[in-house]
Design a protein around this motif. Structure first.
Motif, PDB file in Angstrom:
ATOM      1  N   TYR A   3      12.031 -35.212  40.363  1.00  0.00           N
ATOM      2  CA  TYR A   3      10.663 -35.128  40.858  1.00  0.00           C
ATOM      3  C   TYR A   3       9.708 -35.234  39.682  1.00  0.00           C
ATOM      4  O   TYR A   3      10.008 -34.793  38.573  1.00  0.00           O
ATOM      5  CB  TYR A   3      10.431 -33.806  41.597  1.00  0.00           C
ATOM      6  N   ASP A   4       8.531 -35.780  39.964  1.00  0.00           N
ATOM      7  CA  ASP A   4       7.486 -35.867  38.950  1.00  0.00           C
ATOM      8  C   ASP A   4       6.707 -34.555  38.857  1.00  0.00           C
ATOM      9  O   ASP A   4       6.244 -34.174  37.786  1.00  0.00           O
ATOM     10  CB  ASP A   4       6.506 -37.001  39.280  1.00  0.00           C
ATOM     11  N   VAL A   5       6.569 -33.893  39.999  1.00  0.00           N
ATOM     12  CA  VAL A   5       5.787 -32.659  40.077  1.00  0.00           C
ATOM     13  C   VAL A   5       6.505 -31.684  40.993  1.00  0.00           C
ATOM     14  O   VAL A   5       7.022 -32.075  42.043  1.00  0.00           O
ATOM     15  CB  VAL A   5       4.364 -32.923  40.631  1.00  0.00           C
ATOM     16  N   ALA A  18      -0.752 -30.624  46.174  1.00  0.00           N
ATOM     17  CA  ALA A  18       0.179 -31.736  46.431  1.00  0.00           C
ATOM     18  C   ALA A  18      -0.543 -32.892  47.135  1.00  0.00           C
ATOM     19  O   ALA A  18      -0.348 -34.069  46.779  1.00  0.00           O
ATOM     20  CB  ALA A  18       1.353 -31.246  47.276  1.00  0.00           C
ATOM     21  N   LEU A  21      -2.792 -34.721  44.631  1.00  0.00           N
ATOM     22  CA  LEU A  21      -1.979 -35.490  43.684  1.00  0.00           C
ATOM     23  C   LEU A  21      -1.491 -36.790  44.336  1.00  0.00           C
ATOM     24  O   LEU A  21      -1.545 -37.857  43.730  1.00  0.00           O
ATOM     25  CB  LEU A  21      -0.789 -34.665  43.204  1.00  0.00           C
ATOM     26  N   LEU A  22      -1.045 -36.701  45.574  1.00  0.00           N
ATOM     27  CA  LEU A  22      -0.554 -37.896  46.266  1.00  0.00           C
ATOM     28  C   LEU A  22      -1.671 -38.892  46.579  1.00  0.00           C
ATOM     29  O   LEU A  22      -1.447 -40.101  46.590  1.00  0.00           O
ATOM     30  CB  LEU A  22       0.170 -37.511  47.557  1.00  0.00           C
ATOM     31  N   ARG A  25      -2.193 -40.476  43.193  1.00  0.00           N
ATOM     32  CA  ARG A  25      -0.989 -41.139  42.691  1.00  0.00           C
ATOM     33  C   ARG A  25       0.076 -41.192  43.783  1.00  0.00           C
ATOM     34  O   ARG A  25       1.010 -40.384  43.806  1.00  0.00           O
ATOM     35  CB  ARG A  25      -0.435 -40.373  41.484  1.00  0.00           C
ATOM     36  N   ASP A  27       2.600 -42.844  44.189  1.00  0.00           N
ATOM     37  CA  ASP A  27       3.955 -43.107  43.707  1.00  0.00           C
ATOM     38  C   ASP A  27       4.678 -41.835  43.248  1.00  0.00           C
ATOM     39  O   ASP A  27       5.883 -41.856  42.996  1.00  0.00           O
ATOM     40  CB  ASP A  27       3.897 -44.099  42.532  1.00  0.00           C
ATOM     41  N   LEU A  28       3.955 -40.726  43.153  1.00  0.00           N
ATOM     42  CA  LEU A  28       4.574 -39.487  42.673  1.00  0.00           C
ATOM     43  C   LEU A  28       5.614 -38.960  43.658  1.00  0.00           C
ATOM     44  O   LEU A  28       5.440 -39.030  44.868  1.00  0.00           O
ATOM     45  CB  LEU A  28       3.519 -38.400  42.468  1.00  0.00           C
ATOM     46  N   LYS A  29       6.676 -38.409  43.101  1.00  0.00           N
ATOM     47  CA  LYS A  29       7.666 -37.682  43.890  1.00  0.00           C
ATOM     48  C   LYS A  29       7.367 -36.205  43.692  1.00  0.00           C
ATOM     49  O   LYS A  29       7.488 -35.688  42.577  1.00  0.00           O
ATOM     50  CB  LYS A  29       9.082 -38.011  43.433  1.00  0.00           C
ATOM     51  N   ILE A  30       6.959 -35.546  44.774  1.00  0.00           N
ATOM     52  CA  ILE A  30       6.551 -34.147  44.684  1.00  0.00           C
ATOM     53  C   ILE A  30       7.499 -33.276  45.489  1.00  0.00           C
ATOM     54  O   ILE A  30       7.829 -33.585  46.638  1.00  0.00           O
ATOM     55  CB  ILE A  30       5.107 -33.966  45.200  1.00  0.00           C
TER      56      ILE A  30
END
Length: 153
Positions: A3-5, A18, A21-22, A25, A27-30
């Motif tokens: 995960y990125d976060v 969360a 952030l999404l 971004r 593309d982030l994996k949270i």
């Protein structure tokens, strides 16, 4: 899985972080870590759901600014995402002559904080709430809303 976060807590703060952030971004994996079996099991899911306007706070204070802006943003979010919300307002009633003096301060706060509020006499209040003891008048703060806090989560 990587995960990125990692966000600790599935209450309103963790989920909002969360979400933002999404949005910025996608593309982030949270990963959201929550110790309970459901989201918002504690304060976030048990609060009254009232979206306060900040009428009690003096103008230019951070409390006044954040309260009003937060309520406006959450109200907009609810409309956009079909979260049940009612903007019925609330009535602030003076219970004594001494309380009635404070209504002018609240009205000044409302005006300077951009809050839709009107001073009301006993008869006007009784039209909205017949059982209210409103001998000394009050304020109808029209911007106050109630949201389904669990649906927000």
């Amino acid at each position: 899985m990587n995960y990125d976060v990692v966000v600790a807590g599935g209450g309103i703060i963790g989920l909002t972080v969360a979400h933002h952030l999404l949005k910025s971004r996608p593309d982030l994996k949270i990963l959201i870590l929550e110790k309970e079996t459901v989201l918002g099991m504690h304060a976030s899911g048990r609060n009254s759901g009232v979206l306060h306007t900040g009428i009690y706070y003096p103008p230019e204070t951070l409390k006044a600014k954040f309260c009003k802006k937060g309520a406006d943003l959450l109200f907009s979010y609810a409309k956009q995402h079909q979260v049940p919300v009612r903007k019925d307002g609330k009535i602030i009633i003076a219970r004594s002559e001494e309380n009635a003096v404070g209504l002018s301060t609240l009205m000044r706060n409302a005006k300077q904080n951009g809050i839709n509020a009107v001073l009301m006499d006993r008869a006007q209040i009784k039209q909205i709430e017949p059982h209210a003891f409103a001998e000394f008048g009050g304020i109808h703060c029209r911007d106050t809303a109630v949201i389904d806090s669990k649906k927000v989560l």
